[in-house]
Design a protein around this motif. Structure first.
Motif, PDB file in Angstrom:
ATOM      1  N   ALA A   1      -5.437  16.339   8.120  1.00  0.00           N
ATOM      2  CA  ALA A   1      -4.482  15.601   7.288  1.00  0.00           C
ATOM      3  C   ALA A   1      -5.122  14.760   6.188  1.00  0.00           C
ATOM      4  O   ALA A   1      -4.579  14.694   5.078  1.00  0.00           O
ATOM      5  CB  ALA A   1      -3.588  14.722   8.164  1.00  0.00           C
ATOM      6  N   PRO A   2      -6.256  14.109   6.426  1.00  0.00           N
ATOM      7  CA  PRO A   2      -6.839  13.303   5.342  1.00  0.00           C
ATOM      8  C   PRO A   2      -7.191  14.091   4.080  1.00  0.00           C
ATOM      9  O   PRO A   2      -7.449  13.501   3.040  1.00  0.00           O
ATOM     10  CB  PRO A   2      -8.089  12.690   5.980  1.00  0.00           C
ATOM     11  CG  PRO A   2      -7.735  12.594   7.428  1.00  0.00           C
ATOM     12  CD  PRO A   2      -6.943  13.859   7.691  1.00  0.00           C
TER      13      PRO A   2
ATOM     14  N   GLY B   1       0.820  -1.207   0.000  1.00  0.00           N
ATOM     15  CA  GLY B   1       0.000   0.000   0.000  1.00  0.00           C
ATOM     16  C   GLY B   1       0.854   1.257   0.000  1.00  0.00           C
ATOM     17  O   GLY B   1       2.056   1.215   0.258  1.00  0.00           O
ATOM     18  N   GLN B   2       0.231   2.355  -0.313  1.00  0.00           N
ATOM     19  CA  GLN B   2       0.924   3.643  -0.292  1.00  0.00           C
ATOM     20  C   GLN B   2       0.959   4.169   1.137  1.00  0.00           C
ATOM     21  O   GLN B   2       0.025   3.962   1.906  1.00  0.00           O
ATOM     22  CB  GLN B   2       0.202   4.658  -1.163  1.00  0.00           C
ATOM     23  CG  GLN B   2       0.189   4.302  -2.624  1.00  0.00           C
ATOM     24  CD  GLN B   2      -0.547   5.365  -3.440  1.00  0.00           C
ATOM     25  OE1 GLN B   2      -0.853   6.453  -2.969  1.00  0.00           O
ATOM     26  NE2 GLN B   2      -0.827   5.045  -4.676  1.00  0.00           N
ATOM     27  N   VAL B   3       2.012   4.856   1.474  1.00  0.00           N
ATOM     28  CA  VAL B   3       2.131   5.497   2.785  1.00  0.00           C
ATOM     29  C   VAL B   3       2.304   6.990   2.551  1.00  0.00           C
ATOM     30  O   VAL B   3       3.277   7.429   1.937  1.00  0.00           O
ATOM     31  CB  VAL B   3       3.314   4.944   3.601  1.00  0.00           C
ATOM     32  CG1 VAL B   3       3.447   5.704   4.919  1.00  0.00           C
ATOM     33  CG2 VAL B   3       3.139   3.450   3.858  1.00  0.00           C
ATOM     34  N   PHE B   4       1.327   7.753   3.022  1.00  0.00           N
ATOM     35  CA  PHE B   4       1.368   9.202   2.911  1.00  0.00           C
ATOM     36  C   PHE B   4       1.766   9.768   4.268  1.00  0.00           C
ATOM     37  O   PHE B   4       1.173   9.405   5.281  1.00  0.00           O
ATOM     38  CB  PHE B   4      -0.003   9.764   2.516  1.00  0.00           C
ATOM     39  CG  PHE B   4      -0.443   9.352   1.146  1.00  0.00           C
ATOM     40  CD1 PHE B   4      -0.108  10.134   0.040  1.00  0.00           C
ATOM     41  CD2 PHE B   4      -1.160   8.190   0.948  1.00  0.00           C
ATOM     42  CE1 PHE B   4      -0.503   9.751  -1.228  1.00  0.00           C
ATOM     43  CE2 PHE B   4      -1.567   7.803  -0.313  1.00  0.00           C
ATOM     44  CZ  PHE B   4      -1.230   8.587  -1.408  1.00  0.00           C
ATOM     45  N   VAL B   5       2.758  10.627   4.281  1.00  0.00           N
ATOM     46  CA  VAL B   5       3.171  11.316   5.493  1.00  0.00           C
ATOM     47  C   VAL B   5       2.633  12.736   5.368  1.00  0.00           C
ATOM     48  O   VAL B   5       3.176  13.562   4.616  1.00  0.00           O
ATOM     49  CB  VAL B   5       4.709  11.315   5.647  1.00  0.00           C
ATOM     50  CG1 VAL B   5       5.123  12.084   6.898  1.00  0.00           C
ATOM     51  CG2 VAL B   5       5.235   9.882   5.692  1.00  0.00           C
ATOM     52  N   ALA B   6       1.523  12.988   6.051  1.00  0.00           N
ATOM     53  CA  ALA B   6       0.883  14.305   5.966  1.00  0.00           C
ATOM     54  C   ALA B   6       1.726  15.317   6.740  1.00  0.00           C
ATOM     55  O   ALA B   6       2.056  15.115   7.901  1.00  0.00           O
ATOM     56  CB  ALA B   6      -0.534  14.230   6.523  1.00  0.00           C
TER      57      ALA B   6
ATOM     58  N   SER C   1       3.265  14.537   1.977  1.00  0.00           N
ATOM     59  CA  SER C   1       2.112  15.219   1.392  1.00  0.00           C
ATOM     60  C   SER C   1       1.785  16.468   2.209  1.00  0.00           C
ATOM     61  O   SER C   1       1.163  16.381   3.270  1.00  0.00           O
ATOM     62  CB  SER C   1       0.910  14.276   1.365  1.00  0.00           C
ATOM     63  OG  SER C   1       1.217  13.120   0.620  1.00  0.00           O
ATOM     64  N   PRO C   2       2.221  17.633   1.742  1.00  0.00           N
ATOM     65  CA  PRO C   2       1.972  18.870   2.473  1.00  0.00           C
ATOM     66  C   PRO C   2       0.483  19.227   2.506  1.00  0.00           C
ATOM     67  O   PRO C   2      -0.247  18.978   1.555  1.00  0.00           O
ATOM     68  CB  PRO C   2       2.732  19.925   1.674  1.00  0.00           C
ATOM     69  CG  PRO C   2       3.607  19.181   0.733  1.00  0.00           C
ATOM     70  CD  PRO C   2       2.982  17.846   0.524  1.00  0.00           C
ATOM     71  N   PHE C   3       0.064  19.784   3.634  1.00  0.00           N
ATOM     72  CA  PHE C   3      -1.298  20.313   3.730  1.00  0.00           C
ATOM     73  C   PHE C   3      -1.284  21.561   4.594  1.00  0.00           C
ATOM     74  O   PHE C   3      -0.373  21.775   5.379  1.00  0.00           O
ATOM     75  CB  PHE C   3      -2.280  19.268   4.285  1.00  0.00           C
ATOM     76  CG  PHE C   3      -2.143  19.004   5.762  1.00  0.00           C
ATOM     77  CD1 PHE C   3      -2.940  19.669   6.693  1.00  0.00           C
ATOM     78  CD2 PHE C   3      -1.228  18.084   6.228  1.00  0.00           C
ATOM     79  CE1 PHE C   3      -2.813  19.418   8.043  1.00  0.00           C
ATOM     80  CE2 PHE C   3      -1.091  17.821   7.580  1.00  0.00           C
ATOM     81  CZ  PHE C   3      -1.887  18.493   8.491  1.00  0.00           C
ATOM     82  N   GLU C   4      -2.281  22.384   4.403  1.00  0.00           N
ATOM     83  CA  GLU C   4      -2.394  23.625   5.160  1.00  0.00           C
ATOM     84  C   GLU C   4      -3.503  23.504   6.193  1.00  0.00           C
ATOM     85  O   GLU C   4      -4.618  23.099   5.872  1.00  0.00           O
ATOM     86  CB  GLU C   4      -2.692  24.797   4.224  1.00  0.00           C
ATOM     87  CG  GLU C   4      -2.675  26.118   4.933  1.00  0.00           C
ATOM     88  CD  GLU C   4      -2.780  27.294   3.975  1.00  0.00           C
ATOM     89  OE1 GLU C   4      -3.181  28.363   4.437  1.00  0.00           O
ATOM     90  OE2 GLU C   4      -2.464  27.132   2.784  1.00  0.00           O
ATOM     91  N   ASN C   5      -3.166  23.848   7.432  1.00  0.00           N
ATOM     92  CA  ASN C   5      -4.190  23.879   8.474  1.00  0.00           C
ATOM     93  C   ASN C   5      -5.122  25.045   8.212  1.00  0.00           C
ATOM     94  O   ASN C   5      -4.687  26.187   8.097  1.00  0.00           O
ATOM     95  CB  ASN C   5      -3.563  24.060   9.854  1.00  0.00           C
ATOM     96  CG  ASN C   5      -2.809  22.843  10.320  1.00  0.00           C
ATOM     97  OD1 ASN C   5      -1.592  22.857  10.383  1.00  0.00           O
ATOM     98  ND2 ASN C   5      -3.520  21.797  10.640  1.00  0.00           N
TER      99      ASN C   5
END
Length: 130
Positions: A70-71, A15-20, A51-55
């Protein structure tokens, strides 16, 4: 820790592993991103995808909110399992009975409240300590 133990204990996991990775914005006084180049390289070497994300709703005042936001960086419409970075994998992932037809936050769905002892502490003291 999670990614290293996954690769060691479940080498056949495909499976893929995403590090948010939360990004710095007005909700943070310090940069919450992974800034150490060696750690970033290790994540990539272990086939993790940063995987960058903005709060948008949480941030420094409630960093646990990252688990809620994060999701947003995950591929839409695909089932996923969320693990904290300090989770250790000690066996084959195929033996875990994930049921994506019945999403849940935990396999332990009963008896999750603290049991109050006869002479205390009560719920207030218990939750305050937690």
């Amino acid at each position: 820790m999670f990614l290293a133990s996954l690769r060691q204990s479940a080498p056949d996991f495909n499976g893929q592993v995403f590090v948010a990775e939360p990004q710095r914005n007005e909700r943070w006084t310090q940069n919450p991103a992974i800034t150490d180049p060696e750690i970033r390289a290790l994540i990539q070497a272990l086939s993790g995808k940063i995987s960058p994300f903005e709060n948008k709703h949480f941030g420094e005042y409630y960093p646990y909110g990252n688990k809620i936001e994060a999701p947003s960086v995950l591929p839409g419409g695909e089932p996923f399992v969320f693990f904290d970075t300090d989770t250790l994998i000690i066996g084959d992932m195929d033996s875990v009975p994930f049921d994506f037809n019945c999403p849940s936050a935990s396999l332990k769905i009963e008896g999750t409240w603290p049991v109050i002892e006869l002479y205390g502490p009560g719920y207030t003291a218990t939750w305050k300590n937690l």
